[in-house]
Every structure is written in C-alpha cells, then in structure tokens.
Write a protein that holds these residues in place. Structure first.
Motif, short mmCIF file in Angstrom:
data_model
loop_
_atom_site.label_atom_id
_atom_site.label_comp_id
_atom_site.label_asym_id
_atom_site.label_seq_id
_atom_site.Cartn_x
_atom_site.Cartn_y
_atom_site.Cartn_z
N PRO A 143 0.84 -1.21 0.00
CA PRO A 143 0.00 0.00 0.00
C PRO A 143 0.87 1.25 0.00
N ALA A 144 0.25 2.41 -0.07
CA ALA A 144 1.01 3.67 -0.08
C ALA A 144 1.78 3.85 1.23
N LYS A 145 1.15 3.50 2.34
CA LYS A 145 1.81 3.60 3.65
C LYS A 145 2.27 2.21 4.07
N LEU A 146 3.57 2.04 4.23
CA LEU A 146 4.12 0.73 4.57
C LEU A 146 3.69 0.29 5.97
N ARG A 147 3.64 -1.02 6.16
CA ARG A 147 3.23 -1.60 7.43
C ARG A 147 4.37 -2.46 7.98
N MET A 148 4.68 -2.28 9.24
CA MET A 148 5.75 -3.03 9.89
C MET A 148 5.17 -3.87 11.03
N VAL A 149 5.38 -5.18 10.96
CA VAL A 149 4.91 -6.05 12.05
C VAL A 149 5.91 -6.03 13.19
N VAL A 150 5.40 -5.92 14.40
CA VAL A 150 6.23 -5.88 15.61
C VAL A 150 5.57 -6.74 16.68
N SER A 151 6.33 -7.02 17.72
CA SER A 151 5.80 -7.80 18.83
C SER A 151 4.55 -7.13 19.41
N ARG A 152 3.55 -7.92 19.71
CA ARG A 152 2.32 -7.36 20.27
C ARG A 152 2.46 -7.03 21.74
N THR A 153 3.51 -7.56 22.39
CA THR A 153 3.69 -7.32 23.82
C THR A 153 4.90 -6.44 24.14
N ARG A 154 5.93 -6.48 23.29
CA ARG A 154 7.15 -5.70 23.58
C ARG A 154 7.83 -5.27 22.28
N PRO A 155 7.26 -4.30 21.56
CA PRO A 155 7.87 -3.82 20.32
C PRO A 155 9.29 -3.32 20.57
#
Length: 254
Positions: A143-155
């Motif tokens: 998409p136009a704005k990139l998405r970064m997956v991170v830890s749901r408890t401790r990014p």
C-alpha cells in the motif's frame, strides 16, 4: 479411522518439511481442542508433544542429518554436519496457549549454514496453511503507507524508531513465523526484530521468505548464517527487496 502411510525417506526435502509442519500443526490443534489445559499448561503440552513428533520423524526420515530444536537438548555433533534441520515445534507458545491464531510451526533445513529449505505452518488460520520454499506465490503489492509487524507485547525500540523514520504503520502480531509470513501474504511489508531470537525462530521463515523473492538478513545487512555453536541470533530483517536499502539506512540512522 485409517490413514495412508507415507514413506518419508522418499520425500524430497521441501515435501518432507511441509508434510511435517502440517502434521505437527494438526497435532497441536488436537491438543488445544482437548480442552484439558490451562493456557500455560497448554503451551507446555503443545511444545513437548509437537517436538516429540518432529524429532522422531526427522530422525526416521533423515538419520544422517543434524538436528537443532528449541525443545531438545543441543547436540554438538551437528556442527560437523553440512545438513542440519532447525525446528521450532511451536513458535509463539504464548499465542498458542491463549488460543490466538498468530502462532506457527517451523521446519527448516540449513545447508552449509544457509537457510535453504523450509516450511512454515500457520495452523491457527481458518483451514490452516503451510507456506513452503518450493511453491512460491506472488507477494501482493504494498500500500502507499508501509506496514511493519512488531511484537504485540514488547515492540523493539529500534523497530519503533525505524517505523517513525520511514512513516510506517506498526502492526502488532505474535510469533516470528506469523510476522514473516504476513509479509508474504500481503498483510505487512516489513518485519524488523532486534529484541533477541535464536536460530529456530528464523531459519524456516528466512528460507521461505528468500524463496519468495524477499530480502532476509541481519539488521546490519549481514547474511543469516545458521548451525552455529552459539545459536543466539538476536536480530532479523525480512522485507520486500525494493524496501531493503531504505530500511537498512533508517536502521543505521536510528
């Protein structure tokens, strides 16, 4: 109920990895469906049950190969072997125990230190899926704005800083395998981790990501090298190739 027997010694490495990941996923779903365990006990039961299946199956199918598992005592003999199976029976034990969908089964094969073959099962998704190195699929456009997956408890602070620098949206998610596969499935564009991992956390996901044409490296851009004496591998970057330099530059700046 009967099932057809599979001669695992006749399967090629990719078929074996995918078959074992799928079967371990089914076992884990059955353990969870029993309703016998609290969340913490369920995670332990799942880890141990899936590990026993995978370890025995690999020793039967590939007796001459090395083996490294999160749930098995390490054997230094693997260091003298060029082919080493690196497995994580339940990647995302917490998510599995909490009956979430973002957990995975990793079955990877390192050949001369390279993540060469692998399969990642996502049994918690509807119908369950297995993504493998020999059956690549087109990665959806970003998409136009990139998405970064991170830890749901401790990014990780580094990931948060990089996301701010490149104006990426943070997407919390559970296991490393689920995060890496999210990039392939078009649910995310970047997986940046710097909070500490081990070889079994990334071997199969990295092999699958590379087979799908993605970039996979350490966060300084160095290649991922497996079957080391010290199995600690603290950081990982998986993303589209066209975004790799942008992300690596942001990491250096951060």
């Amino acid at each position: 109920m009967t099932s057809s027997k599979v001669d695992a010694t006749q399967l090629n490495d990719a078929d074996l990895a995918a078959h074992l990941a799928h079967c371990a996923g089914q076992i884990l779903c059955n353990v969870r469906a029993s309703g016998l365990f609290s969340p913490k006990a369920l995670g332990k039961a799942g880890d141990q049950t899936a590990n026993q299946f995978l370890v025995h199956a690999l020793r039967e199918a590939r007796p001459d190969d090395g083996l490294l598992s999160e749930e098995e005592k390490d054997n230094s003999e693997r260091l003298n072997q060029s082919r080493v199976w690196i497995i994580d029976p339940v990647d995302g034990t917490r998510e599995y125990g909490e009956e979430r969908s973002d957990w995975a089964v990793h079955v990877g094969l390192s050949i001369n230190g390279v993540p060469a073959v692998g399969a990642v099962a996502l049994p918690g998704l509807d119908g369950g899926i297995v993504i493998r190195t020999d059956r690549s699929q087109a990665v959806p456009p970003p998409p136009a704005k990139l998405r970064m997956v991170v830890s749901r408890t401790r990014p990780a602070p580094e990931a948060v800083a990089v996301a701010e620098k490149i104006d990426a949206e943070l997407v919390p998610m559970g296991s490393a395998g689920a995060k890496a596969m999210a990039v392939i499935l078009g649910q995310a564009d970047i997986y940046l981790h710097s909070g500490g991992q081990y070889e079994w956390d990334s071997c199969a996901p990295a092999a699958v990501a590379l087979a799908h044409g993605l970039h996979a490296s350490r966060i300084d851009g160095a290649p991922l090298i497996y079957n080391q004496e010290d199995t600690y591998m603290p950081d990982l970057l998986i993303c589209r190739r066209e975004h790799a330099e942008k992300v690596l530059d942001a990491i250096r700046a951060a």
